[in-house]
Design a protein around this motif. Structure first.
Motif, PDB file in Angstrom:
ATOM      1  N   THR A  79       4.148 -20.737   0.917  1.00 30.49           N
ATOM      2  CA  THR A  79       4.978 -19.894   1.786  1.00 30.49           C
ATOM      3  C   THR A  79       5.298 -18.566   1.116  1.00 30.49           C
ATOM      4  O   THR A  79       5.977 -17.729   1.697  1.00 30.49           O
ATOM      5  N   ASP A  80       4.804 -18.364  -0.121  1.00 29.82           N
ATOM      6  CA  ASP A  80       5.094 -17.125  -0.844  1.00 29.82           C
ATOM      7  C   ASP A  80       4.209 -15.964  -0.405  1.00 29.82           C
ATOM      8  O   ASP A  80       4.487 -14.815  -0.735  1.00 29.82           O
ATOM      9  N   PHE A  81       3.129 -16.251   0.313  1.00 29.27           N
ATOM     10  CA  PHE A  81       2.178 -15.212   0.703  1.00 29.27           C
ATOM     11  C   PHE A  81       2.588 -14.638   2.063  1.00 29.27           C
ATOM     12  O   PHE A  81       2.221 -15.171   3.113  1.00 29.27           O
ATOM     13  N   LYS A  82       3.334 -13.539   2.038  1.00 30.26           N
ATOM     14  CA  LYS A  82       3.843 -12.949   3.272  1.00 30.26           C
ATOM     15  C   LYS A  82       3.637 -11.438   3.288  1.00 30.26           C
ATOM     16  O   LYS A  82       3.635 -10.787   2.245  1.00 30.26           O
ATOM     17  N   ASP A  83       3.469 -10.889   4.494  1.00 32.49           N
ATOM     18  CA  ASP A  83       3.349  -9.445   4.635  1.00 32.49           C
ATOM     19  C   ASP A  83       4.734  -8.811   4.744  1.00 32.49           C
ATOM     20  O   ASP A  83       5.759  -9.502   4.605  1.00 32.49           O
ATOM     21  N   VAL A  84       4.786  -7.503   5.000  1.00 29.03           N
ATOM     22  CA  VAL A  84       6.085  -6.822   5.013  1.00 29.03           C
ATOM     23  C   VAL A  84       6.973  -7.281   6.155  1.00 29.03           C
ATOM     24  O   VAL A  84       8.191  -7.127   6.104  1.00 29.03           O
ATOM     25  N   ALA A  85       6.357  -7.831   7.197  1.00 32.13           N
ATOM     26  CA  ALA A  85       7.137  -8.330   8.334  1.00 32.13           C
ATOM     27  C   ALA A  85       7.598  -9.769   8.120  1.00 32.13           C
ATOM     28  O   ALA A  85       8.235 -10.348   8.998  1.00 32.13           O
ATOM     29  N   GLY A  86       7.269 -10.334   6.957  1.00 31.69           N
ATOM     30  CA  GLY A  86       7.686 -11.705   6.656  1.00 31.69           C
ATOM     31  C   GLY A  86       6.788 -12.769   7.224  1.00 31.69           C
ATOM     32  O   GLY A  86       7.137 -13.948   7.221  1.00 31.69           O
ATOM     33  N   ARG A  87       5.614 -12.366   7.716  1.00 34.74           N
ATOM     34  CA  ARG A  87       4.686 -13.323   8.304  1.00 34.74           C
ATOM     35  C   ARG A  87       3.714 -13.834   7.248  1.00 34.74           C
ATOM     36  O   ARG A  87       3.331 -13.095   6.334  1.00 34.74           O
ATOM     37  N   PRO A  88       3.256 -15.071   7.369  1.00 32.57           N
ATOM     38  CA  PRO A  88       2.249 -15.576   6.434  1.00 32.57           C
ATOM     39  C   PRO A  88       0.965 -14.756   6.528  1.00 32.57           C
ATOM     40  O   PRO A  88       0.577 -14.310   7.614  1.00 32.57           O
ATOM     41  N   THR A  89       0.313 -14.542   5.401  1.00 37.32           N
ATOM     42  CA  THR A  89      -0.963 -13.835   5.380  1.00 37.32           C
ATOM     43  C   THR A  89      -1.975 -14.621   4.562  1.00 37.32           C
ATOM     44  O   THR A  89      -1.655 -15.156   3.491  1.00 37.32           O
ATOM     45  N   SER A  90      -3.183 -14.699   5.066  1.00 36.35           N
ATOM     46  CA  SER A  90      -4.253 -15.410   4.361  1.00 36.35           C
ATOM     47  C   SER A  90      -4.829 -14.581   3.221  1.00 36.35           C
ATOM     48  O   SER A  90      -5.690 -15.062   2.483  1.00 36.35           O
ATOM     49  N   GLU A  91      -4.356 -13.347   3.064  1.00 35.54           N
ATOM     50  CA  GLU A  91      -4.904 -12.473   2.027  1.00 35.54           C
ATOM     51  C   GLU A  91      -4.106 -12.521   0.718  1.00 35.54           C
ATOM     52  O   GLU A  91      -4.431 -11.799  -0.222  1.00 35.54           O
ATOM     53  N   GLY A  92      -3.087 -13.353   0.652  1.00 37.39           N
ATOM     54  CA  GLY A  92      -2.297 -13.458  -0.564  1.00 37.39           C
ATOM     55  C   GLY A  92      -2.981 -14.298  -1.626  1.00 37.39           C
ATOM     56  O   GLY A  92      -3.902 -15.071  -1.341  1.00 37.39           O
ATOM     57  N   TYR A  93      -2.510 -14.159  -2.858  1.00 37.49           N
ATOM     58  CA  TYR A  93      -3.063 -14.940  -3.960  1.00 37.49           C
ATOM     59  C   TYR A  93      -2.055 -15.020  -5.093  1.00 37.49           C
ATOM     60  O   TYR A  93      -1.099 -14.231  -5.164  1.00 37.49           O
ATOM     61  N   LYS A  94      -2.288 -15.948  -5.995  1.00 37.99           N
ATOM     62  CA  LYS A  94      -1.494 -16.064  -7.213  1.00 37.99           C
ATOM     63  C   LYS A  94      -2.431 -15.993  -8.405  1.00 37.99           C
ATOM     64  O   LYS A  94      -3.505 -16.605  -8.400  1.00 37.99           O
ATOM     65  N   LEU A  95      -2.034 -15.229  -9.421  1.00 37.25           N
ATOM     66  CA  LEU A  95      -2.823 -15.060 -10.628  1.00 37.25           C
ATOM     67  C   LEU A  95      -2.061 -15.646 -11.809  1.00 37.25           C
ATOM     68  O   LEU A  95      -0.937 -15.227 -12.096  1.00 37.25           O
ATOM     69  N   ASN A 107       9.201   7.274  12.790  1.00 42.21           N
ATOM     70  CA  ASN A 107       8.583   6.187  12.039  1.00 42.21           C
ATOM     71  C   ASN A 107       9.380   4.893  12.197  1.00 42.21           C
ATOM     72  O   ASN A 107      10.594   4.882  11.998  1.00 42.21           O
ATOM     73  N   PRO A 108       8.710   3.797  12.537  1.00 42.60           N
ATOM     74  CA  PRO A 108       9.406   2.507  12.644  1.00 42.60           C
ATOM     75  C   PRO A 108       9.808   2.014  11.261  1.00 42.60           C
ATOM     76  O   PRO A 108       9.313   2.514  10.242  1.00 42.60           O
ATOM     77  N   PRO A 109      10.677   1.035  11.183  1.00 41.80           N
ATOM     78  CA  PRO A 109      10.996   0.441   9.879  1.00 41.80           C
ATOM     79  C   PRO A 109       9.743  -0.105   9.204  1.00 41.80           C
ATOM     80  O   PRO A 109       8.784  -0.509   9.871  1.00 41.80           O
ATOM     81  N   ARG A 110       9.762  -0.137   7.887  1.00 41.64           N
ATOM     82  CA  ARG A 110       8.622  -0.625   7.111  1.00 41.64           C
ATOM     83  C   ARG A 110       8.217  -2.036   7.531  1.00 41.64           C
ATOM     84  O   ARG A 110       7.028  -2.380   7.544  1.00 41.64           O
ATOM     85  N   SER A 111       9.157  -2.833   7.930  1.00 44.63           N
ATOM     86  CA  SER A 111       8.892  -4.233   8.260  1.00 44.63           C
ATOM     87  C   SER A 111       8.525  -4.464   9.727  1.00 44.63           C
ATOM     88  O   SER A 111       8.382  -5.610  10.152  1.00 44.63           O
ATOM     89  N   ASN A 112       8.342  -3.401  10.496  1.00 47.83           N
ATOM     90  CA  ASN A 112       8.032  -3.574  11.919  1.00 47.83           C
ATOM     91  C   ASN A 112       6.702  -4.302  12.096  1.00 47.83           C
ATOM     92  O   ASN A 112       5.663  -3.842  11.608  1.00 47.83           O
ATOM     93  N   PRO A 113       6.687  -5.420  12.803  1.00 40.55           N
ATOM     94  CA  PRO A 113       5.464  -6.231  12.905  1.00 40.55           C
ATOM     95  C   PRO A 113       4.394  -5.625  13.796  1.00 40.55           C
ATOM     96  O   PRO A 113       3.256  -6.121  13.813  1.00 40.55           O
ATOM     97  N   LYS A 114       4.723  -4.567  14.549  1.00 40.43           N
ATOM     98  CA  LYS A 114       3.749  -3.943  15.446  1.00 40.43           C
ATOM     99  C   LYS A 114       2.829  -2.956  14.729  1.00 40.43           C
ATOM    100  O   LYS A 114       1.840  -2.493  15.316  1.00 40.43           O
ATOM    101  N   VAL A 115       3.142  -2.617  13.482  1.00 36.60           N
ATOM    102  CA  VAL A 115       2.292  -1.713  12.702  1.00 36.60           C
ATOM    103  C   VAL A 115       1.186  -2.544  12.064  1.00 36.60           C
ATOM    104  O   VAL A 115       1.447  -3.386  11.206  1.00 36.60           O
ATOM    105  N   GLN A 116      -0.046  -2.324  12.479  1.00 37.05           N
ATOM    106  CA  GLN A 116      -1.154  -3.145  11.999  1.00 37.05           C
ATOM    107  C   GLN A 116      -1.668  -2.722  10.631  1.00 37.05           C
ATOM    108  O   GLN A 116      -2.271  -3.518   9.917  1.00 37.05           O
ATOM    109  N   GLY A 117      -1.454  -1.481  10.280  1.00 37.87           N
ATOM    110  CA  GLY A 117      -1.950  -0.987   9.007  1.00 37.87           C
ATOM    111  C   GLY A 117      -2.328   0.473   9.111  1.00 37.87           C
ATOM    112  O   GLY A 117      -1.836   1.201   9.973  1.00 37.87           O
ATOM    113  N   HIS A 118      -3.233   0.900   8.222  1.00 33.75           N
ATOM    114  CA  HIS A 118      -3.582   2.321   8.159  1.00 33.75           C
ATOM    115  C   HIS A 118      -5.029   2.505   7.731  1.00 33.75           C
ATOM    116  O   HIS A 118      -5.526   1.805   6.850  1.00 33.75           O
TER     117      HIS A 118
END
Length: 703
Positions: free
Chosen positions: A108-124, A449-460
């Motif tokens: 559950t530690d792998f989250k994006d700025v909106a607090g959603r789980p992301t499959s792109e996280g990792y632990k080193l 600009n929306p808040p950094r954590s706005n879930p509607k911002v897909q990226g850049h």
């Protein structure tokens, strides 16, 4: 700078006093250090967790996700390329001492700025027993390998012991390339994906159809039929016969498929775009009856327009391996908002019915203007003259990808936009204070600009457009627009906190280790002299530089320290191209004004072009000629120099010298011409093909 100092840089700027907060990588990697280091030289094997070897990431952007084992195989190759370690690869359920263990960890530690789980996280995890990379998915583990390689490069193979958990803040990070108005070979697309991947950027948006600007104030419809327009996908579908008239500047299905697969093997998804109903001159030239008065605008109300677009998309949808496809829908004729909305929604419904793809469009008409597009369509914002991403789309429930004109580039020249990314804005571009981030649509007004954590911002994505057509830039000049700034932007797209002077310190060091590409067209050399042919033997061509780049004669003769070219003989070298900052010198004595002096995959230097005897550089199929002809039956000393983004030729003969520059003549919207510089690689693969005459003293130097 010592390893310890490099890690202390990360510590000092975080304000911590005990443990290191991050690894100095691009993007930065959160990391808590323990005592001691571990050297990658100690690693005996790479182990893929056999329980997950065939697992794939089903949550990412691609429909062809590599397995964990496939990512590990690419990583194995990269270790050898980037840091010189040739390590075996195997499968097991557990790590062994002195191994790099790659596995999957549901956390559950792998989250994006909106607090959603992301499959792109990792632990080193790094200890005195080795390295463990635990990804939320195979893609997450892949990003972990990027952090590991970068840390090894910065630290000279020494790694700090400790652990860190990392995840991207946003799901779409990368670049956009306008391939509609300039052709880029599939090999270039693959190399660009390697470049993106090293800095954890996962999207390469490729614009596959477009045209030069149609100046309706001065162009007749007959003139519009001649304006440069291109469609880059080559299909044998008889229903599309005539759509693509540029077979040599197109991607076949196998070529485009291979490019997508090679990019996916590095975690990068190619997003294809076919532009309509605006910017659609290539379709208008094919079927003029479907256009408005401006032939680059399709007439949506014509009964055959939407069926024609459905035919195009039905033919090419099976080619595309991204979950999202882009239909363009940019800058359409004002006053046709309802037609535009019907077109977009109809295409959305058709694409979803025909395939598993979702759809994206450029921001053009807003809800307040009457546009009511389906909410499952995502917008791509590019310019405030078209929309306000936050207030027009996000506030109305749409997902938005940020490609704002803050980082809008135009190849070679523009009176409105830059040619390279602005590094200062990358590190200071948030009007609320601090660095740029994907939620910053407006670099001047924070209320947009929306808040950094706005879930509607897909990226850049950062965009490079080729507004002035194929002769305005070479293929690799496009890369140089991205080269120095895109990795820094990658740090911000991910959510890193790299400082500008830290970036300046580590960038070139990391750049030299990027695997899977040689976009700089660099050549290994023991000294400034890369190659030196004196032709002092009649049987072979020895390289006197000490690098061992000996040439191979194909049918030619050597006489009196000169090589004689006739009957289509030539000289083959083990090199291909030399990138910027070079001098290629030689003496030449032509008997005819014809043939190729030097040729490589990126360029060719010709002794005449067509009916002209003028010396000409060819690159990307476009000629760049000098107002100069090599004198016949006379020795001329030639020095070809690439100095940054300029290319010069100096000639000396009969006691006289002259220096000239290769330039391009760019047409600007049918109104005027602009002469601009050209940065062209030195061609080295073959010498003298089709040329008649003699050469001697060929020397290539790095400058």
């Amino acid at each position: 700078m010592k390893l310890e100092h490099l890690f202390q840089l990360g510590l000092a700027f975080s304000g911590l006093a005990v443990s290191y907060a991050r690894l100095l990588t691009i993007p930065t990697t959160p990391f808590n250090q323990l005592s001691g280091d571990y050297s990658l030289n100690e690693v005996k094997q790479i182990i893929v967790d056999s329980r997950f070897a065939n697992s794939v990431d089903k949550e990412g952007q691609t429909l062809i996700p590599p397995t964990l084992k496939q990512f590990a195989e690419t990583f194995q190759t990269d270790l050898k390329t980037s840091v010189g370690l040739d390590i075996s690869l195997s499968e097991a359920k557990q790590p062994t001492p002195d191994s790099i263990f790659i596995t999957i960890q549901k956390s559950t530690d792998f989250k994006d700025v909106a607090g959603r789980p992301t499959s792109e996280g990792y632990k080193l995890d790094i200890s005195n027993q080795g390295v463990v990379i635990s990804g939320a998915s195979p893609l997450g583990a892949w990003w972990g390998t990027r952090s590991l390689i970068q840390t090894a490069v910065v630290g000279g193979l020494k790694l700090p012991q400790g652990s860190g958990t990392d995840a991207p803040g946003w799901g779409s990070r990368g670049a956009f390339l306008d391939a509609g108005r300039n052709y880029f070979p599939p090999e270039f697309l693959i190399e660009m994906c390697s470049y993106l991947s090293f800095f954890k950027q996962n999207v390469f948006h490729v614009h596959l159809s477009d045209n030069l600007y149609v100046n309706t104030e001065i162009y007749t419809q007959e003139r519009m039929k001649e304006i440069y327009a291109a469609f880059r996908l080559w299909s044998d579908d008889p229903e599309l016969a005539g759509l693509n008239k540029r077979a040599n500047e197109s991607y076949t299905r196998s070529q485009f498929d291979n490019a997508q697969r090679q990019c996916a093997r590095r975690g990068v998804t190619v997003i294809p775009e076919i532009e309509a109903p605006g910017h659609a001159l290539v379709i208008g030239q094919w079927k003029p009856e479907l256009t408005l008065q401006d032939m680059s605008m399709l007439n949506i109300s014509h009964l055959d327009t939407i069926p024609t677009m459905k035919k195009i998309w039905k033919s090419f949808l099976p080619w595309f391996h991204s979950k999202t496809v882009h239909i363009g829908a940019d800058e359409y004729e004002k006053g046709y908002v309802q037609d535009y909305t019907r077109f977009v929604n109809t295409m959305d419904e058709f694409i979803r019915k025909e395939s598993s793809h979702s759809m994206r469009i450029w921001g053009t008409f807003t809800p307040s203007q009457g546009a009511n597009v389906n909410k499952d369509i995502s917008y791509q914002h590019w310019e405030f003259s078209q929309d306000n991403a936050y207030w027009d789309y996000i506030k109305n429930g749409y997902n938005v990808l940020n490609t704002d004109s803050t980082f809008y580039m135009v190849g070679k020249w523009s009176d409105s936009f830059p040619q390279t990314l602005n590094k200062s804005i990358i590190f200071n571009g948030n009007p609320a204070g601090g660095a740029f981030a994907p939620n910053v649509f407006d670099a001047k007004n924070a209320t947009n600009n929306p808040p950094r954590s706005n879930p509607k911002v897909q990226g850049h994505l950062a965009a490079l457009w080729n507004d002035y057509g194929p002769n305005s830039t070479t293929v690799t000049e496009a890369y140089y627009s991205f080269r120095n700034g895109l990795p820094a932007l990658g740090d911000k797209q991910w959510g890193g906190d790299l400082k500008e002077h830290e970036y300046d310190y580590i960038f070139e060091r990391l750049h030299s280790a990027i695997p899977g590409q040689n976009l700089d067209r660099a050549i290994r050399s023991n000294s400034k002299t890369i190659l030196s042919y004196k032709f002092d033997s009649t049987s072979k061509v020895k390289d006197h530089s000490g690098n061992g780049y000996d040439g191979t004669i194909r049918g030619c003769k050597i006489n009196r320290s000169a090589i004689e070219f006739s009957n289509n003989c030539y000289l083959k070298t083990p090199l291909t191209s030399k990138g910027r900052n070079y001098t290629l010198s030689f003496s030449v004595n032509p008997s005819e004004s014809t043939g190729t002096l030097f040729e490589g995959p990126d360029s060719a230097l010709l002794n005449g072009y067509g009916s002209s005897s003028n010396v000409t550089f060819m690159s990307g199929g476009n000629p760049y000629s000098l107002n100069y002809t090599l004198p016949l039956n006379t020795w001329t000393d030639v020095s070809l120099s690439g100095k940054g983004d300029h290319t010069y030729m100096k000639v000396s003969s009969s006691g006289k010298s002259e220096t000239m520059e290769f330039l391009t003549k760019m047409g600007i919207n049918g109104e005027r011409f602009v002469w601009e510089r050209m940065g062209i690689e030195a061609p080295l693969e073959t010498v003298g093909k089709g040329f008649k005459g003699m050469m001697r003293d060929i020397v290539l130097k790095d400058e």
